[in-house]
Design an enzyme around this catalytic site. Structure first.
Site, short mmCIF file in Angstrom:
data_model
loop_
_atom_site.label_atom_id
_atom_site.label_comp_id
_atom_site.label_asym_id
_atom_site.label_seq_id
_atom_site.Cartn_x
_atom_site.Cartn_y
_atom_site.Cartn_z
N LYS A 113 0.82 -1.21 0.00
CA LYS A 113 0.00 0.00 0.00
C LYS A 113 0.86 1.27 0.00
O LYS A 113 0.42 2.32 -0.44
CB LYS A 113 -0.94 0.02 1.20
CG LYS A 113 -1.86 -1.19 1.35
CD LYS A 113 -2.96 -1.20 0.31
CE LYS A 113 -4.08 -2.18 0.61
NZ LYS A 113 -3.69 -3.60 0.59
C1 LIG Z 1 -4.31 -4.66 0.09
C2 LIG Z 1 -3.51 -5.88 -0.04
C3 LIG Z 1 -3.82 -6.83 -1.04
C4 LIG Z 1 -4.98 -6.68 -1.97
O1 LIG Z 1 -4.80 -5.63 -2.91
P1 LIG Z 1 -6.06 -5.04 -3.69
O2 LIG Z 1 -5.54 -3.87 -4.43
O3 LIG Z 1 -7.05 -4.65 -2.63
O4 LIG Z 1 -6.58 -6.11 -4.56
C5 LIG Z 1 -2.99 -7.93 -1.13
N1 LIG Z 1 -1.96 -8.12 -0.28
C6 LIG Z 1 -1.66 -7.24 0.69
C7 LIG Z 1 -0.52 -7.53 1.61
C8 LIG Z 1 -2.42 -6.09 0.84
O5 LIG Z 1 -2.11 -5.21 1.80
#
Ligand SMILES: *Cc1c(COP(=O)(O)O)cnc(C)c1O
Length: 499
Positions: A113
């Protein structure tokens, strides 16, 4: 470049306006009215660029109401050596001959993120100035774990903003909880919500849609915005690392220019994999996008059957950041794949809201299947994957990335397609260390240990250094102690803002 709503019921806005608003007024998501195209020469040139230069290259097309100077400023504040542990920002690690891992977790919160949330606050602050905004922005976030901390970290002490994060009291790890409740900064707040991620997300959506609350905020000089992955300002920086991975493979002479590759993406809210789809539409040579889910396999079923059905049991898994039954960004894919049919999209989203289920027509389903392949991995397969990859290669996968690797194995078995593949790795193994240690060192290794003690166990076993931000976490003071019911979330927001 203007942005329109996927639901087609409000006027088009600039990118600064779209980033400021987050969600369109008709409930839809903002999408750019055109897709910027990159030809082979431009992609080849990227192979000689730094990550920051690649980012600028992608951003300037979509955020063309920002000056190049402003965008440079945003990029240089976000992707710094101080915040990311590696100069490459998003390095590729070669796992097998034709399979590489794209590590997106070298930022301040050890999960992917950060790639978007380190830069979004800078887009937003500049957007406020550009659009003559007088009101202070209040960022509301519902998080399944990683977004919350990444948003808190990104917005911490950013002038003209406040941030309130709601996280599910059940369903975040000890590390994730500590990351959020120890957050420092004068404009930040995190609150636990009784329930799961969907409860928190629906609560935030309700607050966004509540006109009385909006009026109250306005009277007090505040305005809501969102940092959830529905914000275009989060999506666009995610396109960058797909180009970057391809450019690195070119530079390493692993592929020829124009050669198609596969991307495998561990998916929850569909933001990350949607950015891959944008990259593909922009001219990045992609063969298949492989959508990997955990046991909350709504997307797997949707891509395979054309029926999206959220009426099922919500499961808590070892990959909690993907424990999601409503993948909000799918709406953008439906819009793109139907060539902008807002009427159809609005209809499906209405059904999803009212009945929890919708089905797309055959043509739309076929189009989706021509690009996407979907599969899922349960907890036991996820752990086995961590164990076997570690045994074969010495490389340690986190649980989310392991879901992707397991689904990729299933893809290869089912299709015999051995096109070169990039596994998108979304978290450091230290962040979900209990499962990881269990997988590589056995049940005894975790018995009676907290996640904080397990950081050292994992470090010793794997020879990897504990990421700096996780190291001292258990000794930091808890600054945020509130917990509330989903129905009381609006009240909490009012309390925090003192309105
Ligand atoms: C948010 C997240 C995901 C999923 O990503 P999206 O964009 O919501 O599909 C996968 N793995 C981790 C570690 C995340 O923090």
């Amino acid at each position: 470049m203007l942005y329109r709503s996927t639901r087609g019921n409000c006027s088009n806005v600039s990118s600064a306006e779209a980033i400021k608003r987050g969600l369109a007024a008709d409930g839809g998501l903002f999408v750019p009215e055109k897709i910027i195209h990159f030809d082979k020469d431009q992609i080849l040139k990227m192979s000689e660029m730094t990550y920051q230069e690649r980012a600028l290259n992608i951003l300037e097309g979509y955020l063309d109401d920002y000056t190049l100077g402003e965008l440079t400023d945003c990029v240089n504040q976000a992707y710094t050596a101080q915040k990311f542990e590696t100069e490459a920002i998003a390095p590729l690690h070669k796992l097998y001959d034709s399979v590489s891992v794209l590590e997106l977790w070298h930022g301040p919160t050890s999960a992917f993120k950060d790639m978007a949330l380190q830069i979004l606050p800078h887009f937003l602050v500049k957007a406020l100035k550009k659009t003559g905004e007088k009101e202070e922005i209040v960022i509301l976030v519902a998080t399944s774990g990683d977004t919350g901390k990444a948003a808190l970290e990104g917005f911490k002490d950013v002038e003209g903003t406040k941030i309130i994060v709601f996280f599910p009291s059940e369903g975040v790890s000890q590390v994730q909880r500590m990351q959020m409740v120890t957050q420092e900064g004068g404009n930040v707040c995190s609150i636990a919500v009784e329930g799961n991620f969907d409860d928190a997300q629906n609560g935030v959506k309700r607050i966004f849609g509540d006109e009385a609350v909006a009026a109250l905020l306005h009277e007090n000089g505040y305005k809501f915005s969102s940092a959830n992955s529905i914000n275009w300002g989060r999506l666009v920086p995610q396109i960058v690392y797909y180009f970057s991975a391809y450019a690195d493979m070119l530079r390493n002479k692993e592929i020829e220019i124009g050669e198609k590759i596969n991307f495998v993406v561990p998916t929850g809210n569909f933001g990350n994999i949607l950015a891959a789809y944008y990259a593909m539409q922009m001219g990045l040579p992609v063969n298949k996008l492989i959508c990997a889910s955990n046991d909350n396999n709504v997307l797997t079923d949707f891509i395979n059957s054309g029926v999206y059905d959220r009426n099922r049991e919500f499961k808590k898994t070892l990959s909690p950041s993907m424990d999601i039954l409503i993948s909000s960004n799918l709406e953008r894919l439906l819009y793109l794949i139907t060539d902008g049919n807002s009427e159809a999209v609005s209809g499906w989203m209405g059904k999803l809201k009212n009945d929890g289920v919708y089905s797309v027509d055959q043509e739309t389903k076929k189009k989706i299947q021509s690009v996407f392949w979907a599969g899922s991995s349960n907890d036991s397969d996820t752990l086995k994957t961590i164990e076997s990859v570690y045994a074969e290669t010495g490389y340690v996968l986190d649980t989310h990335t392991a879901v992707a690797v397991d689904v990729y194995d299933k893809y290869v078995i089912s299709t015999s397609d051995v096109t070169k593949a990039v596994i998108v790795s979304t978290a450091s193994p230290f962040k979900f260390n209990e499962s990881v240690v269990k997988a590589i060192a056995g049940e005894e290794a975790v018995a009676g240990k907290t996640e904080f003690e397990l950081l050292s166990v994992l470090s010793e076993k794997s020879g990897l250094a504990i990421p700096a931000p996780l190291k001292e976490l258990d000794r930091k003071p808890v600054l945020h102690k509130e917990i509330c019911r989903p129905m009381d979330m609006a009240e909490k927001v009012k309390q925090v803002l003192k309105v």
